[in-house]
Design a protein around this motif. Structure first.
Motif, PDB file in Angstrom:
ATOM      1  N   GLY A  97     -10.744  -3.794  -1.097  1.00  0.00           N
ATOM      2  CA  GLY A  97     -10.892  -2.340  -1.089  1.00  0.00           C
ATOM      3  C   GLY A  97     -10.381  -1.698  -2.366  1.00  0.00           C
ATOM      4  O   GLY A  97     -10.152  -2.361  -3.376  1.00  0.00           O
ATOM      5  N   LEU A 125      -6.075  -5.321   6.540  1.00  0.00           N
ATOM      6  CA  LEU A 125      -7.507  -5.579   6.546  1.00  0.00           C
ATOM      7  C   LEU A 125      -7.993  -5.675   5.108  1.00  0.00           C
ATOM      8  O   LEU A 125      -7.487  -4.964   4.231  1.00  0.00           O
ATOM      9  CB  LEU A 125      -8.241  -4.456   7.285  1.00  0.00           C
ATOM     10  N   HIS A 159     -10.271  -4.493   3.439  1.00  0.00           N
ATOM     11  CA  HIS A 159     -10.811  -3.300   2.788  1.00  0.00           C
ATOM     12  C   HIS A 159      -9.979  -2.053   3.076  1.00  0.00           C
ATOM     13  O   HIS A 159     -10.330  -0.963   2.646  1.00  0.00           O
ATOM     14  CB  HIS A 159     -12.245  -3.060   3.271  1.00  0.00           C
ATOM     15  N   GLU A 160      -8.855  -2.191   3.809  1.00  0.00           N
ATOM     16  CA  GLU A 160      -8.065  -1.033   4.239  1.00  0.00           C
ATOM     17  C   GLU A 160      -6.951  -0.748   3.225  1.00  0.00           C
ATOM     18  O   GLU A 160      -5.948  -1.448   3.170  1.00  0.00           O
ATOM     19  CB  GLU A 160      -7.476  -1.302   5.624  1.00  0.00           C
ATOM     20  N   SER A 161      -7.140   0.288   2.422  1.00  0.00           N
ATOM     21  CA  SER A 161      -6.227   0.569   1.315  1.00  0.00           C
ATOM     22  C   SER A 161      -4.828   0.947   1.776  1.00  0.00           C
ATOM     23  O   SER A 161      -3.834   0.567   1.143  1.00  0.00           O
ATOM     24  CB  SER A 161      -6.799   1.697   0.443  1.00  0.00           C
ATOM     25  N   TYR A 198      -2.861  -2.094   2.866  1.00  0.00           N
ATOM     26  CA  TYR A 198      -2.624  -2.956   1.703  1.00  0.00           C
ATOM     27  C   TYR A 198      -1.523  -2.373   0.818  1.00  0.00           C
ATOM     28  O   TYR A 198      -0.661  -3.109   0.314  1.00  0.00           O
ATOM     29  CB  TYR A 198      -3.908  -3.127   0.903  1.00  0.00           C
TER      30      TYR A 198
END
Length: 278
Positions: free
Chosen positions: A206, A241, A243-245, A248
């Motif tokens: 992401g 996840l 793609h989960e900024s 992250y």
């Protein structure tokens, strides 16, 4: 013919350094009948070994043989030459079925009786390999000396063929290698390269929080080895996840906190695909 080397990294750790090396040695300023020697230098963890391994992987077909020499000490150099001698003998025997001719060839490496399990001494192996590389008809080889950081207790040049042909690639932490050979400095990664490596090594796809990611990269000195170790640790120890900024960024912040508490343990986290072959 190729001696054992570190496994090829999934991505080059420093494209700038890699692209500084032309497709083939000798280089543009090397004359005919001149041995070409290039040294890659930079601090530990900057990606010198990985760059050399990447070069050897991509361009191995440009050479008739490639040998990887562990230059951590004179002892490891001699061990590597013993391995190289064994590989040369094995390859020669596979290609030449004349037993008498093989026995004559093997004697140059200290093997008096090819039918027994006699093993050449390190001195014999070193001499045999250097003599073989020095033969005029054997001029398209690549010899890689990795981690040549000790230039004081022994003369590394005594392990280099004195022929006017062949190609030698050296990696070293010492900047003064530039006084001996043509040299290329392996520099730190740019912010863009470092963030890309962090994302790949941690499994994140992401948008990365600019402030948090740069804080972590500055802590790691933009060193490829440290970045990949951090990414490997984050991918295993912190849940997020791909793609989960938000999650992250939290994982990066937790790593930064842990880094301040116990940097040495974190930087020793084992990476799955840059280990050396046994």
């Amino acid at each position: 013919m190729s001696a054992k080397s570190p496994k090829r990294p999934r991505q080059a750790l420093n494209k700038q350094a890699e692209l500084s090396i032309p497709l083939q040695l000798p280089m543009e300023d090397c004359q005919d009948m001149q041995q070409c020697i290039v040294a890659l230098y930079g601090p530990g963890g900057i990606g010198k070994t990985q760059t050399a391994a990447e070069y050897a992987y991509h361009y191995q077909r440009c050479y008739t043989s490639v040998f990887w020499i562990d230059g951590a000490s004179e002892h490891t150099i001699r061990q590597s030459f013993s391995v190289a001698a064994g590989q040369i003998l094995k390859s020669w025997r596979r290609l030449n079925h004349n037993e008498t001719a093989y026995q004559i060839f093997a004697k140059d490496f200290g093997v008096e009786d090819s039918k027994t399990s006699s093993t050449p001494t390190a001195d014999q192996a070193v001499k045999g390999v250097i003599d073989w590389l020095s033969q005029l008809e054997n001029n398209d080889w690549l010899l890689i000396f990795d981690n040549i950081d000790d230039l004081d207790s022994f003369d590394i040049r005594s392990y280099m063929p004195s022929s006017l042909h062949g190609n030698i690639l050296i990696t070293s932490r010492r900047a003064d290698v530039s006084g001996y050979w043509r040299s290329v400095e392996v520099e730190k990664m740019s912010d863009k390269e470092a963030k890309s490596l962090l994302a790949k090594s941690s499994g994140f796809s992401g948008d990365m929080n600019e402030e948090v990611s740069l804080e972590l990269l500055q802590l790691l000195g933009h060193f490829p080895l440290a970045i990949e170790q951090a990414g490997a640790y984050i991918s295993v120890q912190h849940k997020f996840l791909p793609h989960e900024s938000g999650l992250y960024s939290q994982a990066l912040q937790r790593y930064i906190h842990e880094y301040h508490l116990n940097a040495e343990r974190l930087l020793k986290h084992k990476r799955p695909h840059l280990t050396a072959e046994n």
